[in-house]
Design a protein around this motif. Structure first.
Motif, mmCIF file in Angstrom:
data_model
loop_
_atom_site.group_PDB
_atom_site.id
_atom_site.type_symbol
_atom_site.label_atom_id
_atom_site.label_comp_id
_atom_site.label_asym_id
_atom_site.label_seq_id
_atom_site.Cartn_x
_atom_site.Cartn_y
_atom_site.Cartn_z
ATOM 1 N N TYR A 100 6.801 46.669 -26.142
ATOM 2 C CA TYR A 100 5.447 46.205 -26.430
ATOM 3 C C TYR A 100 5.080 44.996 -25.595
ATOM 4 C CZ TYR A 100 7.792 42.722 -29.306
ATOM 5 O OH TYR A 100 8.582 41.704 -29.764
ATOM 6 N N TYR A 101 6.027 44.357 -24.890
ATOM 7 C CA TYR A 101 5.689 43.287 -23.975
ATOM 8 C C TYR A 101 5.089 43.829 -22.681
ATOM 9 C CZ TYR A 101 8.449 39.908 -26.642
ATOM 10 O OH TYR A 101 8.948 39.083 -27.590
ATOM 11 N N SER A 102 5.359 45.086 -22.376
ATOM 12 C CA SER A 102 5.069 45.625 -21.037
ATOM 13 C C SER A 102 3.574 45.696 -20.793
ATOM 14 C CB SER A 102 5.680 47.017 -20.922
ATOM 15 O OG SER A 102 5.445 47.534 -19.649
ATOM 16 N N LEU A 103 3.133 45.055 -19.681
ATOM 17 C CA LEU A 103 1.725 45.087 -19.269
ATOM 18 C C LEU A 103 1.676 45.427 -17.796
ATOM 19 C CD1 LEU A 103 0.382 41.852 -20.971
ATOM 20 C CD2 LEU A 103 -0.063 44.193 -21.639
ATOM 21 N N ILE A 104 0.766 46.283 -17.409
ATOM 22 C CA ILE A 104 0.663 46.649 -16.001
ATOM 23 C C ILE A 104 -0.480 45.876 -15.366
ATOM 24 C CG2 ILE A 104 1.635 48.950 -16.377
ATOM 25 C CD1 ILE A 104 -1.206 50.027 -16.328
ATOM 26 N N TRP A 105 -0.470 45.868 -14.027
ATOM 27 C CA TRP A 105 -1.483 45.109 -13.286
ATOM 28 C C TRP A 105 -2.893 45.549 -13.614
ATOM 29 C CZ3 TRP A 105 -2.142 40.878 -10.724
ATOM 30 C CH2 TRP A 105 -3.198 40.771 -9.826
ATOM 31 N N TYR A 152 3.217 36.330 -22.157
ATOM 32 C CA TYR A 152 4.247 35.552 -22.840
ATOM 33 C C TYR A 152 4.030 35.543 -24.355
ATOM 34 C CZ TYR A 152 5.041 34.006 -18.064
ATOM 35 O OH TYR A 152 5.289 33.981 -16.709
ATOM 36 N N ARG A 153 3.385 36.579 -24.830
ATOM 37 C CA ARG A 153 3.092 36.664 -26.254
ATOM 38 C C ARG A 153 4.368 36.853 -27.062
ATOM 39 N NH1 ARG A 153 -1.111 41.105 -28.930
ATOM 40 N NH2 ARG A 153 -1.384 40.049 -30.953
ATOM 41 N N HIS A 154 4.476 36.182 -28.184
ATOM 42 C CA HIS A 154 5.590 36.302 -29.139
ATOM 43 C C HIS A 154 6.925 35.844 -28.562
ATOM 44 C CE1 HIS A 154 2.795 38.316 -31.711
ATOM 45 N NE2 HIS A 154 2.787 39.451 -31.040
ATOM 46 N N LEU A 155 6.911 35.044 -27.511
ATOM 47 C CA LEU A 155 8.176 34.588 -26.929
ATOM 48 C C LEU A 155 8.636 33.247 -27.488
ATOM 49 C CD1 LEU A 155 8.057 35.467 -23.122
ATOM 50 C CD2 LEU A 155 9.275 36.630 -24.955
ATOM 51 N N ASP A 180 14.380 39.788 -20.855
ATOM 52 C CA ASP A 180 13.645 41.041 -20.898
ATOM 53 C C ASP A 180 12.955 41.277 -19.560
ATOM 54 O OD1 ASP A 180 11.847 43.140 -21.483
ATOM 55 O OD2 ASP A 180 11.781 42.536 -23.582
ATOM 56 N N THR A 181 13.095 42.461 -19.002
ATOM 57 C CA THR A 181 12.479 42.770 -17.715
ATOM 58 C C THR A 181 10.961 42.843 -17.779
ATOM 59 O OG1 THR A 181 12.770 45.133 -18.156
ATOM 60 C CG2 THR A 181 14.478 44.046 -16.871
ATOM 61 N N SER A 182 10.390 43.054 -18.969
ATOM 62 C CA SER A 182 8.951 43.258 -19.054
ATOM 63 C C SER A 182 8.166 41.951 -19.134
ATOM 64 C CB SER A 182 8.616 44.125 -20.277
ATOM 65 O OG SER A 182 9.005 43.475 -21.473
ATOM 66 N N VAL A 183 8.839 40.811 -19.212
ATOM 67 C CA VAL A 183 8.147 39.532 -19.214
ATOM 68 C C VAL A 183 8.412 38.826 -17.883
ATOM 69 C CG1 VAL A 183 8.261 39.294 -21.709
ATOM 70 C CG2 VAL A 183 10.113 38.379 -20.323
ATOM 71 N N ARG A 184 7.534 37.885 -17.553
ATOM 72 C CA ARG A 184 7.625 37.216 -16.252
ATOM 73 C C ARG A 184 8.561 36.005 -16.317
ATOM 74 N NH1 ARG A 184 3.888 39.223 -12.722
ATOM 75 N NH2 ARG A 184 2.324 40.604 -13.623
ATOM 76 N N LEU A 185 9.798 36.269 -16.713
ATOM 77 C CA LEU A 185 10.831 35.251 -16.750
ATOM 78 C C LEU A 185 11.993 35.705 -15.870
ATOM 79 C CD1 LEU A 185 10.979 34.464 -20.591
ATOM 80 C CD2 LEU A 185 9.722 33.207 -18.841
ATOM 81 N N SER A 186 12.680 34.764 -15.244
ATOM 82 C CA SER A 186 13.833 35.105 -14.419
ATOM 83 C C SER A 186 14.836 33.961 -14.454
ATOM 84 C CB SER A 186 13.412 35.394 -12.974
ATOM 85 O OG SER A 186 12.809 34.253 -12.395
ATOM 86 N N LEU A 187 16.118 34.293 -14.343
ATOM 87 C CA LEU A 187 17.152 33.273 -14.293
ATOM 88 C C LEU A 187 17.077 32.557 -12.954
ATOM 89 C CD1 LEU A 187 19.375 32.459 -16.350
ATOM 90 C CD2 LEU A 187 18.178 34.574 -16.864
ATOM 91 N N ASP A 218 13.103 30.429 -14.919
ATOM 92 C CA ASP A 218 11.849 30.235 -14.186
ATOM 93 C C ASP A 218 10.766 31.162 -14.730
ATOM 94 O OD1 ASP A 218 13.084 28.372 -12.563
ATOM 95 O OD2 ASP A 218 13.601 29.816 -11.017
ATOM 96 N N PHE A 219 9.518 30.714 -14.645
ATOM 97 C CA PHE A 219 8.400 31.557 -15.077
ATOM 98 C C PHE A 219 7.251 31.436 -14.092
ATOM 99 C CE2 PHE A 219 7.705 27.460 -17.187
ATOM 100 C CZ PHE A 219 6.350 27.215 -16.987
ATOM 101 N N ASP A 220 6.343 32.420 -14.120
ATOM 102 C CA ASP A 220 5.150 32.432 -13.291
ATOM 103 C C ASP A 220 3.958 31.952 -14.112
ATOM 104 O OD1 ASP A 220 6.563 33.572 -11.140
ATOM 105 O OD2 ASP A 220 6.272 35.575 -11.970
#
Length: 337
Positions: free
Chosen positions: A17-22, A66-69, A124-131, A234-236
């Protein structure tokens, strides 16, 4: 040697449910019918940690990416949800977009040679977060029969094509543990950067524990850094023309948010929610006298400068690319030695 495991380190996708497309983002920017946000107010802090766009601790605030994070406890403790659990947030930087987390399961100086059961951290791959590539990972008491534990310079000279497979026992951080250089008395230490969650899990099967150390910037120079325990994520910051217009003080100084049912863009104002900006007389809005909106400006770019770029343009923080790294775990069938 086990084949290289490609992907982003510690990524594990479990929340569809996090997944959003462009296309959904573009449609949200072009959506013109004002809809009442279900959020009563947008808090701008949790304890001492500021909460600005793109984050929100109240539903309908910030970016839906970044909803519900983030969860703000009554005690004022901020936590980040990931597939592997809930992690306390130490701080958030918006100028150099990143979050610093603590993992109570990881090894710390107080543990010394006493290693507690730990778990693999994942995102989670569906949010804009990365190590962040500024993280380094230390593993303790790894099995020599299952993990290649070697001083990396020597190993790389002998096996340059498999250099990334070794867990570096000559690591600077192993020899200079932050805050407690002599904490390990009888235990071994090596540094390794696994790229995916499965690689981490395999390492932990053959090592007693691990910890994450990140390099905190003290100044403008990349060499002006200090090592500290923690996980840097990191986040965008997704910024559209509509969001910049909404936050522009001359246009009303609203707060960027979204409709909690459709996730379409909304500008949260003092008395109404609109789909453009608070002082746009051509756009009607629903009354929201119970809603308190505080502007959360996150960029120095003005709305006037961004209009020419066009809606739907994103400003992403450039993250250093790193070559894929193999998992470093060996079996009797594929051992190098």
């Amino acid at each position: 040697m086990i084949a290289s495991l490609m992907g982003t380190f510690f990524i594990y996708s479990t929340a569809p449910y996090y997944s959003l497309i462009w296309g959904a983002v573009l449609s949200s920017c072009l959506y013109i019918n004002p809809i009442l946000s279900q959020n009563p107010r947008c808090r701008t802090a949790c304890g001492s940690i500021p909460i600005n766009y793109p984050f929100g601790i109240d539903d309908g605030c910030g970016s839906p990416y970044y909803r519900h994070l983030l969860l703000c406890r009554e005690s004022g403790t901020l936590e980040l949800w990931t597939p592997s659990g809930r992690y306390p947030v130490r701080n958030i930087s918006y100028s150099d977009p990143h979050i610093i987390l603590t993992d109570p399961f990881m090894w710390n100086c107080q543990d010394m040679d006493d290693f507690r059961p730990t778990r693999a951290f994942s995102l989670d791959t569906s949010v804009r977060l990365s190590l962040s590539p500024q993280n380094e990972y230390l593993f303790f008491n790894c099995s020599d029969s299952d993990v290649i534990v070697e001083p990396k310079p020597i190993f790389c000279e002998r096996f340059p094509d498999k250099c990334d497979s070794s867990c570096d026992s000559a690591s600077y951080l192993c020899r200079h543990l932050p805050e407690c250089a002599s904490a390990l008395r009888e235990s071994s230490c090596c540094a390794y950067y696994p790229k995916v969650t499965e690689s981490l899990r395999m390492m932990l099967k053959h090592c007693s524990s691990y910890t994450s150390v990140y390099w905190r910037n003290l100044g403008m120079s990349q060499y002006d850094q200090v090592a500290e325990y923690g996980i840097r994520v990191d986040f965008d910051i997704p910024v559209t023309t509509l969001c910049l217009q909404c936050q522009e003080p001359l246009k009303g100084g609203g707060t960027c948010g979204f409709d909690t049912q459709t996730e379409n863009f909304l500008c949260l104002c003092d008395e109404k929610n609109v789909t453009s900006y608070c002082k746009d007389r051509s756009t009607s809005g629903h009354s929201r006298t119970s809603i308190i909106a505080v502007a959360g400006t996150v960029t120095a770019v003005t709305a006037a400068g961004a209009i020419g770029v066009g809606a739907g343009i994103w400003f992403f923080k450039k993250v250093r690319a790193k070559a894929p790294v193999t998992c470093g775990v060996q079996t009797n069938d594929n051992r190098l030695f």
